[in-house]
Write a protein that holds these residues in place. Structure first.
Motif, PDB file in Angstrom:
ATOM      1  N   MET A   1      53.627  20.064  64.546  1.00  0.00           N
ATOM      2  CA  MET A   1      53.354  20.325  63.152  1.00  0.00           C
ATOM      3  C   MET A   1      54.091  19.263  62.327  1.00  0.00           C
ATOM      4  SD  MET A   1      53.995  23.796  60.923  1.00  0.00           S
ATOM      5  CE  MET A   1      53.155  24.801  62.095  1.00  0.00           C
ATOM      6  N   LYS A   2      53.418  18.696  61.374  1.00  0.00           N
ATOM      7  CA  LYS A   2      53.994  17.650  60.528  1.00  0.00           C
ATOM      8  C   LYS A   2      55.010  18.253  59.558  1.00  0.00           C
ATOM      9  CE  LYS A   2      50.041  14.624  60.796  1.00  0.00           C
ATOM     10  NZ  LYS A   2      49.361  15.281  61.863  1.00  0.00           N
ATOM     11  N   PRO A   3      56.029  17.477  59.168  1.00  0.00           N
ATOM     12  CA  PRO A   3      57.059  18.003  58.269  1.00  0.00           C
ATOM     13  C   PRO A   3      56.510  18.503  56.933  1.00  0.00           C
ATOM     14  CG  PRO A   3      57.801  15.953  59.251  1.00  0.00           C
ATOM     15  CD  PRO A   3      56.368  16.143  59.665  1.00  0.00           C
ATOM     16  N   ILE A   4      55.509  17.834  56.371  1.00  0.00           N
ATOM     17  CA  ILE A   4      54.966  18.288  55.089  1.00  0.00           C
ATOM     18  C   ILE A   4      54.251  19.631  55.256  1.00  0.00           C
ATOM     19  CG2 ILE A   4      52.762  17.074  55.235  1.00  0.00           C
ATOM     20  CD1 ILE A   4      53.243  16.478  52.174  1.00  0.00           C
ATOM     21  N   THR A   5      53.584  19.825  56.402  1.00  0.00           N
ATOM     22  CA  THR A   5      52.933  21.104  56.671  1.00  0.00           C
ATOM     23  C   THR A   5      53.963  22.209  56.823  1.00  0.00           C
ATOM     24  OG1 THR A   5      51.207  19.883  57.821  1.00  0.00           O
ATOM     25  CG2 THR A   5      51.273  22.256  58.181  1.00  0.00           C
ATOM     26  N   LYS A   6      55.055  21.884  57.538  1.00  0.00           N
ATOM     27  CA  LYS A   6      56.124  22.869  57.686  1.00  0.00           C
ATOM     28  C   LYS A   6      56.717  23.232  56.321  1.00  0.00           C
ATOM     29  CE  LYS A   6      59.080  22.619  60.998  1.00  0.00           C
ATOM     30  NZ  LYS A   6      60.074  22.173  61.992  1.00  0.00           N
ATOM     31  N   GLY A   7      56.902  22.237  55.456  1.00  0.00           N
ATOM     32  CA  GLY A   7      57.437  22.502  54.119  1.00  0.00           C
ATOM     33  C   GLY A   7      56.512  23.392  53.301  1.00  0.00           C
ATOM     34  N   LEU A   8      55.204  23.107  53.375  1.00  0.00           N
ATOM     35  CA  LEU A   8      54.247  23.932  52.641  1.00  0.00           C
ATOM     36  C   LEU A   8      54.201  25.356  53.182  1.00  0.00           C
ATOM     37  CD1 LEU A   8      51.300  21.426  52.122  1.00  0.00           C
ATOM     38  CD2 LEU A   8      52.861  22.318  50.398  1.00  0.00           C
ATOM     39  N   PHE A   9      54.234  25.498  54.513  1.00  0.00           N
ATOM     40  CA  PHE A   9      54.284  26.833  55.100  1.00  0.00           C
ATOM     41  C   PHE A   9      55.531  27.582  54.657  1.00  0.00           C
ATOM     42  CE2 PHE A   9      51.305  26.032  58.866  1.00  0.00           C
ATOM     43  CZ  PHE A   9      50.348  26.882  58.363  1.00  0.00           C
ATOM     44  N   GLY A  10      56.666  26.876  54.648  1.00  0.00           N
ATOM     45  CA  GLY A  10      57.911  27.498  54.210  1.00  0.00           C
ATOM     46  C   GLY A  10      57.844  27.959  52.776  1.00  0.00           C
ATOM     47  N   LEU A  11      57.277  27.127  51.889  1.00  0.00           N
ATOM     48  CA  LEU A  11      57.146  27.478  50.476  1.00  0.00           C
ATOM     49  C   LEU A  11      56.223  28.687  50.293  1.00  0.00           C
ATOM     50  CD1 LEU A  11      57.776  26.729  47.527  1.00  0.00           C
ATOM     51  CD2 LEU A  11      55.716  25.306  47.583  1.00  0.00           C
ATOM     52  N   VAL A  12      55.097  28.683  50.988  1.00  0.00           N
ATOM     53  CA  VAL A  12      54.170  29.814  50.900  1.00  0.00           C
ATOM     54  C   VAL A  12      54.828  31.078  51.441  1.00  0.00           C
ATOM     55  CG1 VAL A  12      52.008  30.729  51.839  1.00  0.00           C
ATOM     56  CG2 VAL A  12      52.077  28.420  50.919  1.00  0.00           C
ATOM     57  N   ALA A  13      55.595  30.938  52.521  1.00  0.00           N
ATOM     58  CA  ALA A  13      56.257  32.102  53.107  1.00  0.00           C
ATOM     59  C   ALA A  13      57.303  32.681  52.165  1.00  0.00           C
ATOM     60  CB  ALA A  13      56.899  31.714  54.442  1.00  0.00           C
ATOM     61  N   ILE A  14      58.088  31.828  51.520  1.00  0.00           N
ATOM     62  CA  ILE A  14      59.096  32.323  50.577  1.00  0.00           C
ATOM     63  C   ILE A  14      58.424  33.022  49.399  1.00  0.00           C
ATOM     64  CG2 ILE A  14      60.866  31.576  48.930  1.00  0.00           C
ATOM     65  CD1 ILE A  14      61.692  29.490  51.050  1.00  0.00           C
ATOM     66  N   CYS A  15      57.348  32.419  48.875  1.00  0.00           N
ATOM     67  CA  CYS A  15      56.605  33.059  47.772  1.00  0.00           C
ATOM     68  C   CYS A  15      56.035  34.407  48.218  1.00  0.00           C
ATOM     69  CB  CYS A  15      55.482  32.151  47.295  1.00  0.00           C
ATOM     70  SG  CYS A  15      56.052  30.669  46.440  1.00  0.00           S
ATOM     71  N   GLY A  16      55.499  34.465  49.411  1.00  0.00           N
ATOM     72  CA  GLY A  16      54.946  35.717  49.916  1.00  0.00           C
ATOM     73  C   GLY A  16      56.015  36.783  50.119  1.00  0.00           C
ATOM     74  N   LEU A  17      57.183  36.370  50.619  1.00  0.00           N
ATOM     75  CA  LEU A  17      58.276  37.323  50.783  1.00  0.00           C
ATOM     76  C   LEU A  17      58.723  37.880  49.433  1.00  0.00           C
ATOM     77  CD1 LEU A  17      60.409  35.526  53.509  1.00  0.00           C
ATOM     78  CD2 LEU A  17      59.168  37.663  53.760  1.00  0.00           C
ATOM     79  N   LEU A  18      58.870  37.003  48.441  1.00  0.00           N
ATOM     80  CA  LEU A  18      59.263  37.472  47.108  1.00  0.00           C
ATOM     81  C   LEU A  18      58.209  38.391  46.501  1.00  0.00           C
ATOM     82  CD1 LEU A  18      60.849  34.219  45.651  1.00  0.00           C
ATOM     83  CD2 LEU A  18      62.028  36.262  46.499  1.00  0.00           C
ATOM     84  N   GLN A  19      56.938  38.043  46.686  1.00  0.00           N
ATOM     85  CA  GLN A  19      55.849  38.870  46.163  1.00  0.00           C
ATOM     86  C   GLN A  19      55.854  40.236  46.833  1.00  0.00           C
ATOM     87  OE1 GLN A  19      52.919  39.693  48.150  1.00  0.00           O
ATOM     88  NE2 GLN A  19      51.923  40.824  46.514  1.00  0.00           N
ATOM     89  N   SER A  20      56.048  40.270  48.132  1.00  0.00           N
ATOM     90  CA  SER A  20      56.047  41.541  48.856  1.00  0.00           C
ATOM     91  C   SER A  20      57.203  42.433  48.426  1.00  0.00           C
ATOM     92  CB  SER A  20      56.138  41.284  50.361  1.00  0.00           C
ATOM     93  OG  SER A  20      55.014  40.573  50.789  1.00  0.00           O
ATOM     94  N   ILE A  21      58.366  41.851  48.272  1.00  0.00           N
ATOM     95  CA  ILE A  21      59.531  42.624  47.838  1.00  0.00           C
ATOM     96  C   ILE A  21      59.311  43.150  46.420  1.00  0.00           C
ATOM     97  CG2 ILE A  21      61.985  42.462  47.254  1.00  0.00           C
ATOM     98  CD1 ILE A  21      62.196  40.477  49.639  1.00  0.00           C
ATOM     99  N   GLY A  22      58.814  42.291  45.535  1.00  0.00           N
ATOM    100  CA  GLY A  22      58.542  42.716  44.156  1.00  0.00           C
ATOM    101  C   GLY A  22      57.492  43.810  44.087  1.00  0.00           C
ATOM    102  N   PHE A  23      56.441  43.675  44.860  1.00  0.00           N
ATOM    103  CA  PHE A  23      55.385  44.687  44.864  1.00  0.00           C
ATOM    104  C   PHE A  23      55.892  45.994  45.458  1.00  0.00           C
ATOM    105  CE2 PHE A  23      51.181  45.950  44.194  1.00  0.00           C
ATOM    106  CZ  PHE A  23      50.694  46.612  45.300  1.00  0.00           C
TER     107      PHE A  23
END
Length: 179
Positions: free
Chosen positions: A1-23
């Motif tokens: 997996m390319k580093p930019i893909t890993k970074g994007l996955f990480g960003l999406v995962a953090i946003c999803g975790l925050l959204q799930s906790i908030g919801f």
């Protein structure tokens, strides 16, 4: 997996975790929402919390994959005394394919290489053999040729080689068009 893909996955995962906790906190009992949920069916609140837990689990798995999966690259970097030599992925694939065609009776050789910065991680080779018998033995010879060529030319290790060898009778015949 390319580093930019890993970074994007990480960003999406953090946003999803925050959204799930908030919801999940939004669904937790409070005065404003208690009346609304009491008017709805009894199954709505556990269903929504269950779905939030599922989303939380998915994004947690995505975050772990982004953190722990090793990165791949498009070029192999060989360090030397005079400086670094960068070899493109397609050049490595072409070198291996030509070595296989030169040493074996194989047609339509397709090589796919997965590389990391300093090593070849995986190599997949697909070819058609002119020899209809002993395909397993010939596949092992092709695998050894590919390993030797990369070790001889580049001096880099190959972790895993997979060879898919089919008899030449499986080649689709090209039909000629007459105009």
């Amino acid at each position: 997996m390319k580093p930019i893909t890993k970074g994007l996955f990480g960003l999406v995962a953090i946003c999803g975790l925050l959204q799930s906790i908030g919801f999940g906190l939004l669904l937790w009992p409070s005065r404003e929402f208690t009346r609304f949920y009491l008017q709805q069916a009894v199954w709505l609140r556990p269903l929504m919390i269950g779905l939030t837990g599922l989303v939380l689990l998915v994004f947690l798995i995505m975050l772990l994959v982004a953190i722990f999966r090793r990165s791949t690259a498009n070029a192999l970097i060989l360090a030397g005394d005079d400086g670094d030599l960068t070899l493109d992925k397609s050049a490595i694939e072409n070198t291996v394919a030509k070595a296989i065609v030169a040493r074996h009776f194989a047609k339509s050789v397709d090589v796919d290489v997965s590389i990391r910065k300093k090593q070849v991680a995986r190599m997949r080779i697909a070819a058609f053999s002119g020899n209809g018998k002993e395909l397993k033995q010939e596949a092992k010879q092709i695998e050894e040729t590919a390993r030797q060529k990369l070790q001889e030319c580049l001096g880099v290790p190959v972790k895993h080689v997979r060879v898919q060898l089919l008899p030449a009778t499986k080649v689709k015949a090209k039909t000629a068009r007459v105009i």
